[in-house]
Design an enzyme around this catalytic site. Structure first.
Site, mmCIF file in Angstrom:
data_model
loop_
_atom_site.group_PDB
_atom_site.id
_atom_site.type_symbol
_atom_site.label_atom_id
_atom_site.label_comp_id
_atom_site.label_asym_id
_atom_site.label_seq_id
_atom_site.Cartn_x
_atom_site.Cartn_y
_atom_site.Cartn_z
ATOM 1 N N CYS A 16 -9.581 4.425 18.289
ATOM 2 C CA CYS A 16 -9.207 3.841 19.582
ATOM 3 C C CYS A 16 -8.068 4.626 20.246
ATOM 4 C CB CYS A 16 -8.794 2.388 19.367
ATOM 5 S SG CYS A 16 -8.188 1.572 20.843
ATOM 6 N N CYS A 56 -6.652 -2.505 4.565
ATOM 7 C CA CYS A 56 -6.387 -1.056 4.595
ATOM 8 C C CYS A 56 -7.139 -0.279 3.525
ATOM 9 C CB CYS A 56 -4.886 -0.795 4.541
ATOM 10 S SG CYS A 56 -4.466 0.940 4.381
ATOM 11 N N CYS A 113 -11.968 1.657 25.444
ATOM 12 C CA CYS A 113 -11.817 3.108 25.616
ATOM 13 C C CYS A 113 -13.094 3.837 25.172
ATOM 14 C CB CYS A 113 -10.613 3.595 24.825
ATOM 15 S SG CYS A 113 -10.887 3.615 23.043
ATOM 16 N N CYS A 146 -13.819 3.350 21.465
ATOM 17 C CA CYS A 146 -14.314 2.012 21.128
ATOM 18 C C CYS A 146 -15.746 1.818 21.626
ATOM 19 C CB CYS A 146 -13.391 0.940 21.685
ATOM 20 S SG CYS A 146 -11.833 0.840 20.776
ATOM 21 N N CYS A 183 -9.475 -1.548 20.989
ATOM 22 C CA CYS A 183 -9.283 -2.197 22.298
ATOM 23 C C CYS A 183 -10.603 -2.650 22.887
ATOM 24 C CB CYS A 183 -8.543 -1.257 23.246
ATOM 25 S SG CYS A 183 -9.564 0.065 23.943
ATOM 26 N N ARG A 210 -3.466 -3.306 -6.980
ATOM 27 C CA ARG A 210 -2.890 -4.012 -5.841
ATOM 28 C C ARG A 210 -2.059 -5.198 -6.327
ATOM 29 N NH1 ARG A 210 -2.935 -0.369 -3.087
ATOM 30 N NH2 ARG A 210 -3.821 -0.089 -1.003
ATOM 31 N N ARG A 226 -4.746 3.333 18.290
ATOM 32 C CA ARG A 226 -4.826 4.173 17.093
ATOM 33 C C ARG A 226 -3.468 4.169 16.390
ATOM 34 N NH1 ARG A 226 -6.700 10.322 17.953
ATOM 35 N NH2 ARG A 226 -8.273 9.222 19.147
ATOM 36 N N CYS A 250 0.870 -1.177 0.000
ATOM 37 C CA CYS A 250 0.000 0.000 0.000
ATOM 38 C C CYS A 250 0.914 1.237 0.000
ATOM 39 C CB CYS A 250 -0.873 -0.064 1.251
ATOM 40 S SG CYS A 250 -1.693 1.446 1.712
ATOM 41 N N HIS A 251 0.380 2.386 -0.432
ATOM 42 C CA HIS A 251 1.199 3.604 -0.480
ATOM 43 C C HIS A 251 1.826 3.971 0.856
ATOM 44 C CE1 HIS A 251 -0.411 4.964 -4.485
ATOM 45 N NE2 HIS A 251 0.888 5.061 -4.566
ATOM 46 N N THR A 252 1.099 3.689 1.933
ATOM 47 C CA THR A 252 1.599 4.065 3.265
ATOM 48 C C THR A 252 2.935 3.372 3.566
ATOM 49 O OG1 THR A 252 -0.703 4.227 3.856
ATOM 50 C CG2 THR A 252 0.851 4.372 5.658
ATOM 51 N N HIS A 281 1.346 -3.904 6.049
ATOM 52 C CA HIS A 281 0.169 -3.835 6.943
ATOM 53 C C HIS A 281 -1.110 -4.356 6.298
ATOM 54 C CE1 HIS A 281 0.120 -0.100 4.704
ATOM 55 N NE2 HIS A 281 -1.161 -0.014 4.941
ATOM 56 N N GLU A 282 -1.090 -4.612 4.979
ATOM 57 C CA GLU A 282 -2.277 -5.229 4.358
ATOM 58 C C GLU A 282 -1.955 -6.710 4.226
ATOM 59 O OE1 GLU A 282 -4.239 -1.951 1.318
ATOM 60 O OE2 GLU A 282 -3.636 -3.877 0.541
HETATM 61 P P1 NAD Z 1 -3.075 7.100 -5.443
HETATM 62 O O1 NAD Z 1 -1.869 7.961 -5.515
HETATM 63 O O2 NAD Z 1 -3.032 5.737 -6.030
HETATM 64 O O3 NAD Z 1 -4.300 7.845 -6.134
HETATM 65 C C1 NAD Z 1 -4.523 9.224 -6.053
HETATM 66 C C2 NAD Z 1 -5.114 9.694 -7.388
HETATM 67 O O4 NAD Z 1 -5.465 11.071 -7.232
HETATM 68 C C3 NAD Z 1 -4.148 9.614 -8.571
HETATM 69 O O5 NAD Z 1 -4.753 8.884 -9.631
HETATM 70 C C4 NAD Z 1 -3.905 11.094 -8.939
HETATM 71 O O6 NAD Z 1 -3.730 11.283 -10.349
HETATM 72 C C5 NAD Z 1 -5.181 11.751 -8.438
HETATM 73 N N1 NAD Z 1 -5.042 13.191 -8.140
HETATM 74 C C6 NAD Z 1 -4.036 13.816 -7.504
HETATM 75 N N2 NAD Z 1 -4.286 15.133 -7.400
HETATM 76 C C7 NAD Z 1 -5.484 15.344 -7.978
HETATM 77 C C8 NAD Z 1 -6.295 16.499 -8.192
HETATM 78 N N3 NAD Z 1 -5.909 17.710 -7.773
HETATM 79 N N4 NAD Z 1 -7.485 16.350 -8.820
HETATM 80 C C9 NAD Z 1 -7.901 15.124 -9.246
HETATM 81 N N5 NAD Z 1 -7.163 13.998 -9.083
HETATM 82 C C10 NAD Z 1 -5.985 14.114 -8.462
HETATM 83 O O7 NAD Z 1 -3.469 7.043 -3.873
HETATM 84 P P2 NAD Z 1 -4.384 6.023 -3.047
HETATM 85 O O8 NAD Z 1 -3.539 4.883 -2.561
HETATM 86 O O9 NAD Z 1 -5.622 5.717 -3.796
HETATM 87 O O10 NAD Z 1 -4.705 6.917 -1.754
HETATM 88 C C11 NAD Z 1 -5.475 8.099 -1.891
HETATM 89 C C12 NAD Z 1 -5.349 8.971 -0.636
HETATM 90 O O11 NAD Z 1 -5.973 8.322 0.483
HETATM 91 C C13 NAD Z 1 -3.912 9.231 -0.192
HETATM 92 O O12 NAD Z 1 -3.807 10.586 0.203
HETATM 93 C C14 NAD Z 1 -3.747 8.312 1.003
HETATM 94 O O13 NAD Z 1 -2.742 8.780 1.885
HETATM 95 C C15 NAD Z 1 -5.123 8.413 1.606
HETATM 96 N N6 NAD Z 1 -5.506 7.366 2.579
HETATM 97 C C16 NAD Z 1 -6.288 7.782 3.637
HETATM 98 C C17 NAD Z 1 -6.736 6.875 4.587
HETATM 99 C C18 NAD Z 1 -7.658 7.323 5.708
HETATM 100 O O14 NAD Z 1 -7.942 6.512 6.595
HETATM 101 N N7 NAD Z 1 -8.160 8.567 5.705
HETATM 102 C C19 NAD Z 1 -6.346 5.519 4.481
HETATM 103 C C20 NAD Z 1 -5.553 5.105 3.365
HETATM 104 C C21 NAD Z 1 -5.160 6.053 2.433
HETATM 105 ZN ZN ZN Z 2 -10.069 1.601 22.118
#
Ligand code: NAD
Ligand code: ZN
Length: 379
Positions: free
Chosen positions: A113, A177, A102, A105, A99, A372, A117, A47-49, A69-70
């Site tokens: 959590c 994830c 808390c 939760c 947990c 993926r 968290r 995953c990106h993270t 993590h996935e």
């Molecule tokens: P990714 O990079 O695969 O996809 C992002 C897409 O957004 C790309 O296709 C890109 O071209 C497009 N993009 C970028 N800027 C843009 C704009 N201004 N207008 C339109 N499109 C635009 O990323 P991903 O893995 O799909 O993750 C997306 C986001 O979600 C990331 O910021 C990631 O950190 C976040 N995320 C959040 C949580 C959460 O719990 N809130 C969990 C996981 C990931």
């Molecule tokens: Zn908790």
């Protein structure tokens, strides 16, 4: 069970330094301590993270470290006090735990959590502040409490969701994830009514999962917005019916969407991490009832600016973490959505590699190829 209570020697992909290819090592995995479980990982995905923290640009570098993590796996043994899972149970690791005790939760509205968290800087177990991984006595750090790029890993019991043992782990592992995040952002937070119009900003894995969620919820128009037109063809498989590339228009994309939808979309879900897209996602929803949901993780200096009249005109802005799913309580039900064929996962899985070729999964992500990549721990 022959291994319970003993150190296990196994293969792990260790990141010794930021941005350097992972190296396959034999590591020692200590037995689980109180409230911990040791899990044999069968499948994991990238995953990106993982990549952000492996690159460690602007993040605290914690090395040597085992990322991942996935994943999906089977409980090998459990530590003292663990009653929720037992050896042989099929589980999904989760980077943010539950947990069950808390205030968060106990609240029906929160999944943040207090105890478990996500903490990306911590490389040790919360019980005793130590790592369970070592090489020749030298500790190797954990990542977000999961570290699934190892044949065996140790996690807090609050960070594993016990799932239906019939569920194929090579598919449902991706629910750990990104896919659950996007899906939950739509079905739990945006909650598009049947027949509504939904805009999805960003068509990466998270955005495509948000589109899938909107499709499941019964939205009739799903408009995908991305700066990269290569994403559009693929996004049709996830329910997107129309596309807008902001680069193709002179006017702001909010205006383009308002014209397409007679005043604005009913719901929007932002999955880019880009601050401009976040503002656009809010300003493109219809006055009176529109709801925008932010999912992307913004730059640390980003500021959200919009005219307050946009709120007075009865637009709602929300944000979500892990799609508002409570990991242990809700993930088993998401797995059932897949088992009942309501949620399709196969289309997210574009590549598979053996564990020995894990660095190839990093290359694919760097090139933006596929959605993926599943890493098979056993050949
Ligand atoms: P990714 O990079 O695969 O996809 C992002 C897409 O957004 C790309 O296709 C890109 O071209 C497009 N993009 C970028 N800027 C843009 C704009 N201004 N207008 C339109 N499109 C635009 O990323 P991903 O893995 O799909 O993750 C997306 C986001 O979600 C990331 O910021 C990631 O950190 C976040 N995320 C959040 C949580 C959460 O719990 N809130 C969990 C996981 C990931
Ligand atoms: Zn908790």
């Amino acid at each position: 069970m022959a291994t319970a209570g003993k150190v296990i020697k196994c293969k792990a992909a260790v990141a010794w330094e930021a941005g350097k290819p992972l190296s396959m090592e034999e590591v020692e995995v200590a037995p689980p301590q109180a409230m911990e479980v040791r899990v044999k990982i069968l499948f994991t995905s990238l995953c990106h993270t993982d990549v952000y923290f492996w690159e460690a640009k602007g993040q605290t570098p914690v090395f040597p470290r085992i990322f991942g993590h996935e994943a999906g796996g089977i409980v090998e043994s459990v530590g003292e006090g663990v009653t929720d899972v037992a050896p042989g149970d099929h589980v999904l690791p989760v980077f943010t735990g539950e947990c069950k005790e808390c205030a968060h939760c106990k609240s029906a509205e929160s999944n943040m959590c207090d105890l478990l968290r996500i903490n990306t800087d911590r490389g040790v177990m919360i019980g005793d502040g130590k790592s369970r991984f070592s090489i020749n006595g030298k500790p190797i750090y954990h990542f977000v409490g999961t570290s699934t790029f190892s044949e065996y890993t140790v996690m807090h019991v609050g960070c594993v969701a016990k799932i239906n043992p019939e569920a194929p782990l090579d598919k449902v592992c991706i629910l750990s994830c990104g896919i659950s995040t996007g899906l939950g952002a739509s079905i739990n937070v945006a909650k598009p009514p049947k027949g509504s119009t939904v805009a999805i900003f960003g068509l990466g894995a998270v955005g495509l999962a948000a589109a899938e969620g909107a499709r499941i919820a019964g939205a009739s128009r799903i408009i995908g917005i991305d700066l990269n037109p290569n994403r559009f063809e693929e996004a049709r498989k996830f329910g997107c019916t129309e596309f807008v590339n902001p680069k193709d228009h002179k006017k702001p994309v909010q205006e383009v969407l308002a014209e397409m939808t007679n005043g604005g979309v009913d719901r929007s879900v932002e999955c880019t991490g880009n601050i401009n897209a976040m503002i656009q996602a809010f300003e493109c929803v219809h006055d009176g009832w529109g709801v925008a949901v932010l999912v992307g993780v913004p730059h640390k200096d980003a500021e959200f600016k919009t005219h307050p009249m946009n709120f007075l005109n009865e637009r709602t802005l929300k944000g979500t973490f892990f799609g508002n799913f409570k990991p242990r309580t809700d993930l088993p039900n998401v797995v059932e959505l897949y088992m009942n064929k309501e949620l399709e996962l196969e289309k997210f899985i574009t590549h598979t590699v053996p564990f020995s070729e894990i660095n190839h999964a990093f290359d694919l992500m760097a090139k933006g190829e596929g959605i993926r990549c599943i890493i098979r721990m056993e050949n």
